[in-house]
Scaffold this active site. Sequence first.
Site, PDB file in Angstrom:
ATOM      1  N   ARG A  54       1.001  -1.138   0.041  1.00 24.46           N
ATOM      2  CA  ARG A  54       0.046  -0.201   0.084  1.00 24.46           C
ATOM      3  C   ARG A  54       0.892   1.241  -0.036  1.00 24.46           C
ATOM      4  O   ARG A  54       0.613   2.400  -0.807  1.00 24.46           O
ATOM      5  CB  ARG A  54      -1.133   0.011   1.242  1.00 24.46           C
ATOM      6  CG  ARG A  54      -1.892   1.105   1.270  1.00 24.46           C
ATOM      7  CD  ARG A  54      -3.046   0.909   2.295  1.00 24.46           C
ATOM      8  NE  ARG A  54      -2.312   1.038   3.558  1.00 24.46           N
ATOM      9  CZ  ARG A  54      -3.212   1.037   4.675  1.00 24.46           C
ATOM     10  NH1 ARG A  54      -4.508   0.607   4.722  1.00 24.46           N
ATOM     11  NH2 ARG A  54      -2.742   1.048   5.933  1.00 24.46           N
ATOM     12  N   LYS A  78      -2.621   6.989   1.165  1.00 29.10           N
ATOM     13  CA  LYS A  78      -2.556   7.334   2.741  1.00 29.10           C
ATOM     14  C   LYS A  78      -1.436   8.434   2.784  1.00 29.10           C
ATOM     15  O   LYS A  78      -0.394   8.229   3.156  1.00 29.10           O
ATOM     16  CB  LYS A  78      -2.150   5.849   3.460  1.00 29.10           C
ATOM     17  CG  LYS A  78      -2.473   6.011   4.804  1.00 29.10           C
ATOM     18  CD  LYS A  78      -2.435   4.656   5.372  1.00 29.10           C
ATOM     19  CE  LYS A  78      -2.298   4.695   6.799  1.00 29.10           C
ATOM     20  NZ  LYS A  78      -3.390   5.447   7.424  1.00 29.10           N
ATOM     21  N   GLU A 132     -16.041   6.411   6.166  1.00 31.82           N
ATOM     22  CA  GLU A 132     -15.376   5.730   7.064  1.00 31.82           C
ATOM     23  C   GLU A 132     -15.189   6.755   8.362  1.00 31.82           C
ATOM     24  O   GLU A 132     -15.761   7.518   8.530  1.00 31.82           O
ATOM     25  CB  GLU A 132     -14.126   5.456   6.669  1.00 31.82           C
ATOM     26  CG  GLU A 132     -13.127   6.734   6.227  1.00 31.82           C
ATOM     27  CD  GLU A 132     -11.727   6.666   5.571  1.00 31.82           C
ATOM     28  OE1 GLU A 132     -11.125   5.513   5.533  1.00 31.82           O
ATOM     29  OE2 GLU A 132     -11.174   7.649   5.169  1.00 31.82           O
TER      30      GLU A 132
HETATM   31  N1  PMP Z   1      -9.392   4.792   7.446  1.00 28.45           N
HETATM   32  C1  PMP Z   1      -8.507   5.716   7.814  1.00 28.45           C
HETATM   33  C2  PMP Z   1      -8.654   7.169   7.375  1.00 28.45           C
HETATM   34  C3  PMP Z   1      -7.124   5.384   8.358  1.00 28.45           C
HETATM   35  O1  PMP Z   1      -6.197   6.464   8.677  1.00 28.45           O
HETATM   36  C4  PMP Z   1      -6.951   3.980   8.634  1.00 28.45           C
HETATM   37  C5  PMP Z   1      -5.825   3.571   9.532  1.00 28.45           C
HETATM   38  N2  PMP Z   1      -4.612   3.386   8.648  1.00 28.45           N
HETATM   39  C6  PMP Z   1      -7.925   3.046   8.331  1.00 28.45           C
HETATM   40  C7  PMP Z   1      -9.115   3.400   7.438  1.00 28.45           C
HETATM   41  C8  PMP Z   1      -7.683   1.658   8.671  1.00 28.45           C
HETATM   42  O2  PMP Z   1      -6.791   1.079   7.854  1.00 28.45           O
HETATM   43  P1  PMP Z   1      -5.801   0.006   8.198  1.00 28.45           P
HETATM   44  O3  PMP Z   1      -6.841  -1.354   8.719  1.00 28.45           O
HETATM   45  O4  PMP Z   1      -4.983  -0.269   7.112  1.00 28.45           O
HETATM   46  O5  PMP Z   1      -5.077   0.398   9.288  1.00 28.45           O
END
Ligand code: PMP
Length: 292
Positions: A54, A153, A186
């Site tokens: 990612r 991200k 989210e």
């Molecule tokens: N959404 C956002 C905006 C985030 O910052 C995160 C944390 N990384 C997640 C969802 C969850 O993603 P992950 O399971 O990859 O940590």
Amino acid sequence: MTDPTLCWINGRLLPGNAATVPVTDHGLLYGDGVFEGIRFYRRRAFRLAAHLQRLADSCAAIRLTLPCPRERLTRAVEEVIAAFAEDDGYLRLIVTRGSGPMGLNPEDCTRPNVILIATRLQLVSERKRREGVRVIIAATRRLPADGLDPRIKSLNYLNPILARMEAHQAGADEAVMLNRAGRIAEGTADNVFVVRQGELATPPPVEGALAGITRELIMGLARDAGISVAEIPLAPYDLYTAGECFLTGTGAELIPVAEVDGRPMGDCPGPVFLELRRRFHALVQEECGDSQ
Ligand code: PMP
């Protein structure tokens, strides 16, 4: 308790409070950079390959060339985990655009800074993990997916920070963000799942959600358990009428939601949540267990 935070910057290991980056780094000036949050359990990074993939995708999306190969990052992660004072913890892997002259243009930025921070993580109390968190639906909307792809991200979290401030102002623990169409995107740092009539549902990334690594693995664990999973658009209605709701993320792992906008959730923690959390912990044990 002493702070065990440890840093690795471009190949150098330093105590957390001794690590610095230049103020001319475009990561600081413009949020120009990307990152990953990674857990380690028993000194093993969980799902590292997925996080590095990612990160590579986030870099490609913003045309940032990693200054070292992926294997170097893997070794750096292992080095930091080995030097950390505790067996379990959280790693923040950051790649900034690097230092450059003022102005948005990244072309004159000399070299990306690659940073790893290992630290202790306690985001949510044990009691809330057991009994569930209080969530509001924030007025702050998620940035539109056609403005900034939510799969990137990036270092700029102002949008979820504003939503999180709303949650705290309202006495809640977390905010769910809607997209411009008024559908669920989210949480501020986690993905949202609901259970309706025993079926699991979560919004797809095009609705404004990060393609969460925990989200992906929870969907897989649900399918293994014979629970049907749908990636579909969800409205506030779906949260208000859900049998169960929970949040997933690397930091959060799985957290049950006890109430949304003051309305108690059907069941918290519900049977689907408990089954998935059991499977999640079994997976962590399997991949990062004692057998070194
Ligand atoms: N959404 C956002 C905006 C985030 O910052 C995160 C944390 N990384 C997640 C969802 C969850 O993603 P992950 O399971 O990859 O940590």
